[in-house]
Design a protein around this motif. Structure first.
Motif, PDB file in Angstrom:
ATOM      1  N   GLU A 130      39.289  40.588  55.059  1.00 21.84           N
ATOM      2  CA  GLU A 130      40.410  41.533  55.089  1.00 21.84           C
ATOM      3  C   GLU A 130      40.616  42.138  53.703  1.00 21.84           C
ATOM      4  OE1 GLU A 130      43.907  39.567  56.558  1.00 21.84           O
ATOM      5  OE2 GLU A 130      42.879  38.895  58.369  1.00 21.84           O
ATOM      6  N   THR A 131      41.380  43.205  53.687  1.00 17.86           N
ATOM      7  CA  THR A 131      41.649  43.861  52.407  1.00 17.86           C
ATOM      8  C   THR A 131      42.352  42.903  51.435  1.00 17.86           C
ATOM      9  OG1 THR A 131      42.682  45.748  51.353  1.00 17.86           O
ATOM     10  CG2 THR A 131      43.874  44.814  53.195  1.00 17.86           C
ATOM     11  N   GLY A 132      41.941  42.952  50.173  1.00 17.01           N
ATOM     12  CA  GLY A 132      42.613  42.175  49.134  1.00 17.01           C
ATOM     13  C   GLY A 132      42.260  40.696  49.107  1.00 17.01           C
ATOM     14  N   GLY A 169      39.465  39.411  47.959  1.00 20.24           N
ATOM     15  CA  GLY A 169      38.685  39.048  46.773  1.00 20.24           C
ATOM     16  C   GLY A 169      37.196  39.340  46.941  1.00 20.24           C
ATOM     17  N   LYS A 170      36.855  40.329  47.757  1.00 16.13           N
ATOM     18  CA  LYS A 170      35.433  40.608  48.015  1.00 16.13           C
ATOM     19  C   LYS A 170      34.731  41.090  46.731  1.00 16.13           C
ATOM     20  CE  LYS A 170      36.430  43.383  51.484  1.00 16.13           C
ATOM     21  NZ  LYS A 170      37.889  43.155  51.511  1.00 16.13           N
ATOM     22  N   GLU A 171      35.465  41.875  45.939  1.00 21.73           N
ATOM     23  CA  GLU A 171      34.844  42.371  44.708  1.00 21.73           C
ATOM     24  C   GLU A 171      34.568  41.204  43.751  1.00 21.73           C
ATOM     25  OE1 GLU A 171      36.824  45.737  42.963  1.00 21.73           O
ATOM     26  OE2 GLU A 171      35.629  45.564  41.136  1.00 21.73           O
ATOM     27  N   LEU A 181      49.741  39.194  46.786  1.00 22.80           N
ATOM     28  CA  LEU A 181      50.358  38.106  46.019  1.00 22.80           C
ATOM     29  C   LEU A 181      50.388  38.458  44.527  1.00 22.80           C
ATOM     30  CD1 LEU A 181      51.412  35.192  45.686  1.00 22.80           C
ATOM     31  CD2 LEU A 181      49.053  34.409  45.670  1.00 22.80           C
ATOM     32  N   GLU A 182      49.281  39.011  44.049  1.00 22.02           N
ATOM     33  CA  GLU A 182      49.200  39.393  42.628  1.00 22.02           C
ATOM     34  C   GLU A 182      50.316  40.400  42.298  1.00 22.02           C
ATOM     35  OE1 GLU A 182      45.446  41.274  41.755  1.00 22.02           O
ATOM     36  OE2 GLU A 182      45.822  41.314  39.601  1.00 22.02           O
ATOM     37  N   HIS A 183      50.446  41.423  43.132  1.00 24.51           N
ATOM     38  CA  HIS A 183      51.487  42.437  42.882  1.00 24.51           C
ATOM     39  C   HIS A 183      52.875  41.825  43.001  1.00 24.51           C
ATOM     40  CE1 HIS A 183      48.549  45.907  44.000  1.00 24.51           C
ATOM     41  NE2 HIS A 183      48.235  45.275  42.886  1.00 24.51           N
TER      42      HIS A 183
HETATM   43  N1  LIG Z   1      40.285  33.761  44.423  1.00 26.80           N
HETATM   44  C1  LIG Z   1      40.827  34.624  43.545  1.00 26.80           C
HETATM   45  N2  LIG Z   1      41.186  34.191  42.331  1.00 26.80           N
HETATM   46  C2  LIG Z   1      41.748  35.039  41.431  1.00 26.80           C
HETATM   47  N3  LIG Z   1      42.005  36.325  41.671  1.00 26.80           N
HETATM   48  C3  LIG Z   1      41.656  36.812  42.862  1.00 26.80           C
HETATM   49  C4  LIG Z   1      41.052  35.997  43.864  1.00 26.80           C
HETATM   50  N4  LIG Z   1      40.810  36.757  44.946  1.00 26.80           N
HETATM   51  C5  LIG Z   1      41.245  37.987  44.642  1.00 26.80           C
HETATM   52  N5  LIG Z   1      41.751  38.039  43.403  1.00 26.80           N
HETATM   53  C6  LIG Z   1      42.354  39.212  42.738  1.00 26.80           C
HETATM   54  O1  LIG Z   1      43.021  39.953  43.769  1.00 26.80           O
HETATM   55  C7  LIG Z   1      42.811  41.340  43.612  1.00 26.80           C
HETATM   56  C8  LIG Z   1      42.124  41.908  44.844  1.00 26.80           C
HETATM   57  O2  LIG Z   1      40.809  41.394  44.913  1.00 26.80           O
HETATM   58  P1  LIG Z   1      39.548  42.323  45.296  1.00 26.80           P
HETATM   59  O3  LIG Z   1      39.706  43.709  44.745  1.00 26.80           O
HETATM   60  O4  LIG Z   1      38.312  41.573  44.913  1.00 26.80           O
HETATM   61  O5  LIG Z   1      39.749  42.353  46.872  1.00 26.80           O
HETATM   62  P2  LIG Z   1      38.894  43.130  47.965  1.00 26.80           P
HETATM   63  O6  LIG Z   1      38.719  42.184  49.090  1.00 26.80           O
HETATM   64  O7  LIG Z   1      37.665  43.685  47.318  1.00 26.80           O
HETATM   65  O8  LIG Z   1      39.905  44.285  48.377  1.00 26.80           O
HETATM   66  P3  LIG Z   1      39.581  45.675  49.192  1.00 26.80           P
HETATM   67  O9  LIG Z   1      39.089  45.285  50.544  1.00 26.80           O
HETATM   68  O10 LIG Z   1      40.912  46.336  49.273  1.00 26.80           O
HETATM   69  O11 LIG Z   1      38.574  46.413  48.359  1.00 26.80           O
HETATM   70  C9  LIG Z   1      41.993  41.502  42.339  1.00 26.80           C
HETATM   71  O12 LIG Z   1      42.862  41.733  41.255  1.00 26.80           O
HETATM   72  C10 LIG Z   1      41.295  40.165  42.201  1.00 26.80           C
HETATM   73  O13 LIG Z   1      40.973  39.882  40.855  1.00 26.80           O
END
Ligand SMILES: Nc1ncnc2c1ncn2[C@@H]1O[C@H](COP(=O)(O)OP(=O)(O)OP(=O)(O)O)[C@@H](O)[C@H]1O
Length: 507
Positions: free
Chosen positions: A216-218, A220-222, A407-409
């Motif tokens: 799902e979005t957010g 942590g995939k990146e 959660l971060e926001h």
């Molecule tokens: N396990 C984790 N530990 C620390 N920070 C995390 C973790 N997972 C996610 N984050 C932080 O949460 C934010 C969102 O993560 P990220 O951009 O990787 O999500 P995403 O799945 O790629 O989102 P999207 O689908 O919207 O592109 C980032 O600031 C990331 O550093």
């Protein structure tokens, strides 16, 4: 004071027993806390100028998610520099990293504090910290006795690190060297889902396989993509990022593959695309599900034959690129619906990785909250940022549709709100500082007030309030997915990110 042979034997045995390192370390610090009668103890690993808690006892759980940088924690820096037992005087003006983090003593500052640096040869590999609420708590223990404990703990930690290193060398031969930062060490989480994911990352990182990361979005995939790159032999070369959702169709091909001068109006010089930039490295294609069918066909060609053609050029250029792709769509469904090519899906998903939603990660919510509290403390130059027990309970109860990003926001917003309400730089977060997505954002409420009752504001301020409320509403309606929210708002996702940044809605 010396320890009894029994006490030392117990510590040594705890370091041999247990099924895994984690278990062993937990037993060690629990035993230490009992033997030394301290209120809190922690074992930390040292890596890249920061201390990472491995096991804690008597401390709030969110400490396990915190990363203590030397720059942000003068006491830990003193331990790192000391080379021997450090006893901080009860009136030391160096802030203790655990102030406010000993349950039941949230409003007291830690009094007695001892730090034991842990070494492997000349290398600092970690530290043990012992904290107590009464100033003379550790006076009875001699430096000699504490050094003995440090030596035992250092031996065990060093073994654990060596085993970890050997295991990863088995997967990927590396040049010998000092302890390198572990890939994904900034990926916070100890839940079964995250532990499994980290294992899978370790396994697949070293290979050259393309990986499809879904979640799902957010979620942590990146971050997963970064850990995969860092754990691969390609880590010495670039990780190039491209968000497919932010690509207008007209420039997408040139962004991916580059163009030659004169290929189209505006192509005033030759330009390389992301594939060339990522040569010998990794290309991360975020939101791959948004790529048009025409570009999917071109991408498939590169994956099959390993060459690309710049727009306007017939010649092929060979590239050696590992592709990591991420999506928050169900790509199988997209394939069935004819919106995603089945052959490309199969090429990309040789090794699929799924990032679990935050609501399935249990107490990781608290660890992540601790991590973001520590980050906002550093960013805003505060002396401490802690959660009170009610705030922890509220965070655990909320389902987090926007996952870790939400959660971060939420933590950053809460810290800003809490700081505005108190004098000084000591922030304690309570449930009142959080407004979750199912409650209307304050600015939206202000904008939708009945005509005539709303306070008249300068037009610019009112316009920005309105923009904030619309963006917040769109994000809430689309589970914090920026691409979908941008579509709903009728704007380009890159512009939405820029606007949200300007409006202070994202870091
Ligand atoms: N396990 C984790 N530990 C620390 N920070 C995390 C973790 N997972 C996610 N984050 C932080 O949460 C934010 C969102 O993560 P990220 O951009 O990787 O999500 P995403 O799945 O790629 O989102 P999207 O689908 O919207 O592109 C980032 O600031 C990331 O550093």
């Amino acid at each position: 004071m010396r320890f009894s042979v029994n006490a030392l034997a117990t510590i040594a045995l705890e370091l041999q027993s247990g099924i895994g390192h984690q278990d062993r370390f937990q037993r060690l610090i629990t035993t230490l806390r009992q033997v030394l009668g301290c209120d809190a103890s922690a074992l930390l690993r040292y890596e890249a100028r920061q201390f990472i808690p491995l096991a804690i006892d008597g401390l709030a759980q969110d400490v396990l998610g915190r990363r203590f940088t030397l720059e942000g924690h003068p006491r830990l820096e003193a331990i790192a520099r000391a080379g021997d037992v450090v006893r901080f005087p009860a009136d030391s003006d160096l802030p203790d990293p655990y102030d406010g983090l000993i349950p039941g003593h949230e409003n007291f500052h830690v009094h007695a504090c001892v730090g034991l640096p842990l070494f492997a040869g000349q290398n600092l590999i970690g530290a043990l910290t012992l904290d107590g609420m009464s100033p003379d708590q550790f006076d009875a223990f001699s430096d000699e006795a504490l050094r003995l404990i440090a030596a035992l703990a250092a031996g065990a930690l060093n073994n654990a690190l060596l085993i970890e290193k050997l295991e990863s060398q088995n997967l990927m031969p590396r040049a010998p060297g000092a302890f390198e930062p572990q890939p994904g060490s900034q990926m916070i989480g100890l839940s079964p889902g995250m532990t499994q994911l980290k294992k899978e990352i370790d396994i697949v990182a070293a290979s050259d396989l393309n990986v499809l990361i879904d979640g799902e979005t957010g979620t942590g995939k990146e971050l997963v993509a970064k850990a995969l790159h860092e754990g691969s032999p390609r880590a010495v070369n670039s990780l190039v990022y491209l968000n497919c959702a932010a690509l207008p169709e007209s420039v997408a091909e040139s962004e991916l593959f580059g163009h030659v001068k004169g290929a189209f109006t505006g192509a005033i010089s030759n330009r390389s695309g992301k594939f060339e930039m990522a040569d010998n490295g990794t290309l991360f294609l975020d939101e791959i599900g948004e790529l048009s069918l025409a570009l999917q066909a071109k991408l498939l060609r590169v994956l099959q034959y390993g060459d690309i053609q710049r727009v306007g050029d017939d010649r092929s250029i060979r590239v050696d690129v590992r592709v990591l792709a991420a999506t928050n769509r169900d790509l199988r469904e997209e394939v069935l619906a004819g919106r995603f090519r089945a052959d490309l899906f199969h090429r990309l998903s040789v090794f699929p990785l799924s990032v679990p939603p935050l609501r399935e990660r249990g107490d990781d919510v608290i660890l992540l909250a601790g991590y973001f509290c520590e980050q906002s403390r550093l960013r805003l130059g505060l002396s401490r940022v802690v959660l009170n027990p009610a705030a922890r309970a509220a965070l655990l109860a909320y389902p987090w549709p926007g996952n870790v990003r939400e959660l971060e926001h939420a933590i950053y917003r809460a810290v800003v709100l809490a700081r505005a309400a108190v004098a000084g730089d000591d922030v304690v977060l309570t449930p009142e500082h959080f407004s979750f997505a199912d409650q209307p954002p304050a600015s939206a409420a202000a904008v939708t007030a009945a005509p005539g009752t709303a306070a008249v504001k300068p037009l610019r301020e009112a316009t920005e309030d309105f923009q904030r409320s619309q963006i917040a509403a769109a994000l809430a309606a689309h589970q914090q997915n920026w691409a979908a929210s941008a579509r709903a708002l009728g704007m380009d996702v890159a512009n939405l990110h820029r606007l949200a940044k300007r409006l202070g809605m994202k870091a």
